[in-house]
Scaffold this motif. Structure first.
Motif, PDB file in Angstrom:
ATOM      1  N   MET A 132      19.293 -16.901  33.004  1.00 12.30           N
ATOM      2  CA  MET A 132      18.269 -16.124  32.293  1.00 12.30           C
ATOM      3  C   MET A 132      18.286 -14.676  32.764  1.00 12.30           C
ATOM      4  O   MET A 132      18.568 -14.395  33.926  1.00 12.30           O
ATOM      5  N   ASP A 133      17.965 -13.754  31.851  1.00  4.15           N
ATOM      6  CA  ASP A 133      17.853 -12.365  32.274  1.00  4.15           C
ATOM      7  C   ASP A 133      16.506 -12.142  32.948  1.00  4.15           C
ATOM      8  O   ASP A 133      15.615 -12.990  32.922  1.00  4.15           O
ATOM      9  N   ARG A 134      16.350 -10.976  33.548  1.00  2.90           N
ATOM     10  CA  ARG A 134      15.159 -10.703  34.355  1.00  2.90           C
ATOM     11  C   ARG A 134      13.894 -10.685  33.507  1.00  2.90           C
ATOM     12  O   ARG A 134      12.834 -11.124  33.953  1.00  2.90           O
ATOM     13  N   ALA A 135      14.000 -10.181  32.294  1.00  3.30           N
ATOM     14  CA  ALA A 135      12.822 -10.129  31.426  1.00  3.30           C
ATOM     15  C   ALA A 135      12.322 -11.537  31.098  1.00  3.30           C
ATOM     16  O   ALA A 135      11.109 -11.774  31.031  1.00  3.30           O
ATOM     17  N   THR A 136      13.251 -12.473  30.912  1.00  4.81           N
ATOM     18  CA  THR A 136      12.855 -13.848  30.600  1.00  4.81           C
ATOM     19  C   THR A 136      12.212 -14.516  31.802  1.00  4.81           C
ATOM     20  O   THR A 136      11.195 -15.207  31.682  1.00  4.81           O
ATOM     21  N   VAL A 137      12.788 -14.302  32.981  1.00  6.36           N
ATOM     22  CA  VAL A 137      12.189 -14.862  34.202  1.00  6.36           C
ATOM     23  C   VAL A 137      10.785 -14.309  34.392  1.00  6.36           C
ATOM     24  O   VAL A 137       9.836 -15.058  34.687  1.00  6.36           O
ATOM     25  N   LYS A 138      10.623 -13.006  34.210  1.00  9.38           N
ATOM     26  CA  LYS A 138       9.312 -12.392  34.386  1.00  9.38           C
ATOM     27  C   LYS A 138       8.312 -12.938  33.362  1.00  9.38           C
ATOM     28  O   LYS A 138       7.132 -13.173  33.685  1.00  9.38           O
ATOM     29  N   ALA A 139       8.774 -13.177  32.138  1.00  7.75           N
ATOM     30  CA  ALA A 139       7.878 -13.722  31.113  1.00  7.75           C
ATOM     31  C   ALA A 139       7.414 -15.131  31.477  1.00  7.75           C
ATOM     32  O   ALA A 139       6.252 -15.497  31.222  1.00  7.75           O
ATOM     33  N   ILE A 140       8.276 -15.933  32.071  1.00 13.04           N
ATOM     34  CA  ILE A 140       7.863 -17.270  32.521  1.00 13.04           C
ATOM     35  C   ILE A 140       6.787 -17.149  33.591  1.00 13.04           C
ATOM     36  O   ILE A 140       5.770 -17.851  33.560  1.00 13.04           O
ATOM     37  N   VAL A 141       7.005 -16.243  34.541  1.00 12.67           N
ATOM     38  CA  VAL A 141       6.030 -16.057  35.618  1.00 12.67           C
ATOM     39  C   VAL A 141       4.681 -15.630  35.046  1.00 12.67           C
ATOM     40  O   VAL A 141       3.623 -16.176  35.415  1.00 12.67           O
ATOM     41  N   GLU A 142       4.694 -14.681  34.140  1.00  9.08           N
ATOM     42  CA  GLU A 142       3.433 -14.185  33.572  1.00  9.08           C
ATOM     43  C   GLU A 142       2.710 -15.285  32.802  1.00  9.08           C
ATOM     44  O   GLU A 142       1.482 -15.440  32.922  1.00  9.08           O
ATOM     45  N   ALA A 143       3.456 -16.064  32.023  1.00 13.16           N
ATOM     46  CA  ALA A 143       2.830 -17.140  31.254  1.00 13.16           C
ATOM     47  C   ALA A 143       2.267 -18.213  32.181  1.00 13.16           C
ATOM     48  O   ALA A 143       1.178 -18.754  31.943  1.00 13.16           O
ATOM     49  N   ALA A 144       3.000 -18.531  33.239  1.00 18.03           N
ATOM     50  CA  ALA A 144       2.516 -19.539  34.186  1.00 18.03           C
ATOM     51  C   ALA A 144       1.241 -19.072  34.874  1.00 18.03           C
ATOM     52  O   ALA A 144       0.291 -19.851  35.054  1.00 18.03           O
ATOM     53  N   HIS A 145       1.215 -17.810  35.264  1.00 17.89           N
ATOM     54  CA  HIS A 145       0.035 -17.283  35.941  1.00 17.89           C
ATOM     55  C   HIS A 145      -1.175 -17.254  35.010  1.00 17.89           C
ATOM     56  O   HIS A 145      -2.316 -17.400  35.471  1.00 17.89           O
ATOM     57  N   GLU A 146      -0.937 -17.072  33.721  1.00 19.04           N
ATOM     58  CA  GLU A 146      -2.059 -17.142  32.768  1.00 19.04           C
ATOM     59  C   GLU A 146      -2.702 -18.524  32.775  1.00 19.04           C
ATOM     60  O   GLU A 146      -3.889 -18.662  32.469  1.00 19.04           O
ATOM     61  N   HIS A 147      -1.904 -19.536  33.122  1.00 20.84           N
ATOM     62  CA  HIS A 147      -2.414 -20.907  33.195  1.00 20.84           C
ATOM     63  C   HIS A 147      -2.726 -21.320  34.635  1.00 20.84           C
ATOM     64  O   HIS A 147      -2.912 -22.514  34.907  1.00 20.84           O
ATOM     65  N   ASN A 148      -2.783 -20.342  35.533  1.00 18.53           N
ATOM     66  CA  ASN A 148      -3.113 -20.601  36.937  1.00 18.53           C
ATOM     67  C   ASN A 148      -2.153 -21.597  37.588  1.00 18.53           C
ATOM     68  O   ASN A 148      -2.557 -22.448  38.384  1.00 18.53           O
ATOM     69  N   ARG A 149      -0.875 -21.491  37.248  1.00 17.99           N
ATOM     70  CA  ARG A 149       0.142 -22.317  37.866  1.00 17.99           C
ATOM     71  C   ARG A 149       1.023 -21.462  38.776  1.00 17.99           C
ATOM     72  O   ARG A 149       1.406 -20.349  38.414  1.00 17.99           O
ATOM     73  N   LEU A 150       1.330 -21.999  39.945  1.00 18.21           N
ATOM     74  CA  LEU A 150       2.294 -21.359  40.820  1.00 18.21           C
ATOM     75  C   LEU A 150       3.687 -21.450  40.209  1.00 18.21           C
ATOM     76  O   LEU A 150       3.988 -22.388  39.467  1.00 18.21           O
TER      77      LEU A 150
END
Length: 355
Positions: free
Chosen positions: A158-176
């Protein structure tokens, strides 16, 4: 009426050291303040630990969880499992280690993980737009945290933008978010994306000072799985991978004050390059962490209280009234000799003695 068990005259690990000899009561599934014991266990000369927590495992069935329990590991944090009915079944097993799970991890389209037989197609993520949909599926699956693989660049990973998008979406759901990283480049991607926990340690070089400082400043946590790193380096020595790089990186993490958890990457999958054994490898990992510079107390903390706190497992990780009675009784003092964790005298999971 639930059976009351008293563990008598035992020193208890607090996360910082040992108490004076005392009595610990267990009633039903919980530790309690007092009671009239039906069963008394002699703890003289022994140490009582909270149930050990392996911060990185993979399970293929109940036998793996039973092996964990026999070695005093009462909770395993599974970092990739599918399909969902299997994960649900493993979560519901009694009398063996309890698991939490990331369910299906996020991987790039052409890396080794995507090529695993039977890997779910919905775990392959190629764009930031797909990243949000991936996280929504994992939330629907009941994932306890989100796992991503940052090991390769496009077109394999995955490119960096995709990894960052996963992190942001997970944090919106309060997931580590836990990131698989075994190269220095993969660590930099994980740091830039803002992941919460890195798992593994680099085998291509010692991680640079700047990246270590960024991890520290961001409050990132490391589960370095030195047992796995040593095994992989051994079978792929010709590829320029060195265990010493991983070990020395952990030493740098420790010196920088980065929180270190004990995890093994234990697995029993056929055909993998290296497969640490469930349970027994946890004690190997404790010893390797001490060799990398942690004190025995710090290693034990990373195997119990610190992992529970990091993953918000508020019902375990400490020997206190009101907590779940996940306990390990060992003969000896692991705060001075970490190998004493191998001398197991008893294991309780939710108050049930399993060994």
């Amino acid at each position: 009426m639930a059976t009351v068990t008293a563990i008598d005259d035992v020193r208890v690990f607090t996360g910082d050291g040992l108490t004076r000899p005392r009595r610990v009561y267990v009633e039903g599934e919980s530790i309690v303040a007092d009671g009239t014991p039906d069963v008394v266990v002699d703890g003289a000369g022994k140490v009582l630990l909270p149930g050990l927590i392996d911060s990185h495992i993979h399970t293929l069935g109940r036998d793996d969880l039973a092996d964990l329990a026999q070695a005093g590991v009462t909770t395993g944090l599974d970092m990739a499992a599918w399909p969902l009915p299997f994960v649900t079944e493993m979560r519901g097993q009694a009398g063996v280690a309890q698991i939490l799970s990331a369910t299906t991890p996020a991987v790039g389209p052409g890396g080794n993980h995507a090529k695993m037989p039977g890997f779910p197609a919905d775990g392959i993520v190629t764009t930031p737009q797909e990243a949000h949909a991936f996280v929504e599926r994992r939330i629907a699956d009941g994932a306890d945290y989100i796992k991503i693989v940052t090991e390769a660049a496009p077109p394999e990973g995955m490119d960096r933008a995709t990894v960052k998008a996963i992190v942001e979406a997970a944090h919106e759901h309060n997931r580590l978010v836990v990131a698989h990283s075994i190269t220095t480049g993969a660590f930099r991607v994980a740091v830039e994306a803002g992941v919460d926990i890195s798992t593994h340690a680099p085998l291509d070089a010692v991680l640079d000072d700047e990246t270590v400082a960024r991890m520290r400043d961001a409050g990132m946590v490391s589960s370095p799985t030195l047992t796995m790193m040593r095994g992989i380096a051994g079978v792929r020595a010709g590829a320029g991978l060195k265990y010493e790089y991983a070990r020395d990186t952990v030493t740098k993490f420790h010196e920088a004050g980065i929180r270190l958890l004990v995890g093994t990457d234990a697995n029993s999958a056929p055909g993998v390059p290296f497969a640490p054994r469930h349970g027994t490898s946890f004690h190997d990992e404790l010893e390797l962490m001490v060799e990398a510079g942690l004190t025995p107390v710090e290693a034990l903390r990373g195997a119990t209280t610190l992992t529970a706190r990091t993953f918000e497992l508020d019902d375990r990780g400490a020997v206190e009234p009101g907590r779940r009675a996940d306990l390990v009784l060992v003969d000896g003092d692991p705060t001075t000799d970490i190998t004493a964790t191998r001398a197991i005298e008893g294991v309780w999971i939710a108050g049930e003695r399993v060994r």
